[in-house]
Scaffold this motif. Sequence first.
Motif, mmCIF file in Angstrom:
data_model
loop_
_atom_site.group_PDB
_atom_site.id
_atom_site.type_symbol
_atom_site.label_atom_id
_atom_site.label_comp_id
_atom_site.label_asym_id
_atom_site.label_seq_id
_atom_site.Cartn_x
_atom_site.Cartn_y
_atom_site.Cartn_z
ATOM 1 N N PHE A 1 0.860 -1.172 0.000
ATOM 2 C CA PHE A 1 0.000 0.000 0.000
ATOM 3 C C PHE A 1 0.901 1.228 0.000
ATOM 4 O O PHE A 1 1.716 1.397 0.908
ATOM 5 C CB PHE A 1 -0.892 -0.016 1.242
ATOM 6 N N ASN A 2 0.765 2.056 -1.027
ATOM 7 C CA ASN A 2 1.621 3.244 -1.173
ATOM 8 C C ASN A 2 3.094 2.860 -1.103
ATOM 9 O O ASN A 2 3.905 3.535 -0.468
ATOM 10 C CB ASN A 2 1.279 4.297 -0.123
ATOM 11 N N PHE A 3 3.421 1.748 -1.751
ATOM 12 C CA PHE A 3 4.770 1.187 -1.791
ATOM 13 C C PHE A 3 5.045 0.872 -3.250
ATOM 14 O O PHE A 3 4.379 0.024 -3.839
ATOM 15 C CB PHE A 3 4.793 -0.095 -0.949
ATOM 16 N N THR A 4 6.009 1.565 -3.858
ATOM 17 C CA THR A 4 6.253 1.412 -5.286
ATOM 18 C C THR A 4 7.694 0.987 -5.543
ATOM 19 O O THR A 4 8.624 1.637 -5.067
ATOM 20 C CB THR A 4 5.992 2.747 -6.015
ATOM 21 N N THR A 5 7.848 -0.105 -6.284
ATOM 22 C CA THR A 5 9.178 -0.566 -6.690
ATOM 23 C C THR A 5 9.339 -0.300 -8.181
ATOM 24 O O THR A 5 8.527 -0.749 -8.990
ATOM 25 C CB THR A 5 9.342 -2.074 -6.410
ATOM 26 N N THR A 6 10.386 0.438 -8.542
ATOM 27 C CA THR A 6 10.670 0.761 -9.934
ATOM 28 C C THR A 6 11.994 0.119 -10.333
ATOM 29 O O THR A 6 13.060 0.590 -9.913
ATOM 30 C CB THR A 6 10.756 2.286 -10.128
ATOM 31 N N PRO A 7 11.962 -0.974 -11.110
ATOM 32 C CA PRO A 7 13.218 -1.587 -11.547
ATOM 33 C C PRO A 7 14.024 -0.615 -12.409
ATOM 34 O O PRO A 7 13.478 0.033 -13.298
ATOM 35 C CB PRO A 7 12.770 -2.795 -12.370
#
Length: 165
Positions: free
Chosen positions: A34-40
């Motif tokens: 939740f409101n946690f974004t992983t951008t490779p």
Amino acid sequence: MRVLGSKKKWIAATVAMAVIATFVTVALGSHTPFNFTTTPLATGNLANTVKLNSDRVKFQTKEPTDVRVARIDIAPGGYSGWHHHPGIVIITVLSGAVTFTHSDCSSKTYGPGQPDGAVFVEGGDEPAQASNEGTTPVVSYATFIAPHADPPVFRIDDHDFPGCP
């Protein structure tokens, strides 16, 4: 009379489904990000084994591995959901503070100026969760080193873990 009875049964079934759907959503809500974004940013493969021992730092792989560098942003109040990683992950917190909670419910907070420092390491099969309990956004960078898989696997969600009280 028969139509009225069928209508009542249909309404009761609809209400029951809505209650069940709400329960499932709330139950799974504690496990999903939740409101946690992983951008490779970059993903690659160490095709050969590595055995390096330099300046009192050791790094060794016994088989090919997958490597990914990613940016992880966590908004205030955000969390990763309970998960674990194959291999190891080294996380550097650039700004904000990440509270990392283990399956035994112990936790430490990492970030610039924090007593435990701004870098932490994840690994193993036990569930854990990262969260932002502060009021400023977290920006961090992670290096994932995982056993080779096709497609690569860098995170495993632990939906069955009940979490901490």
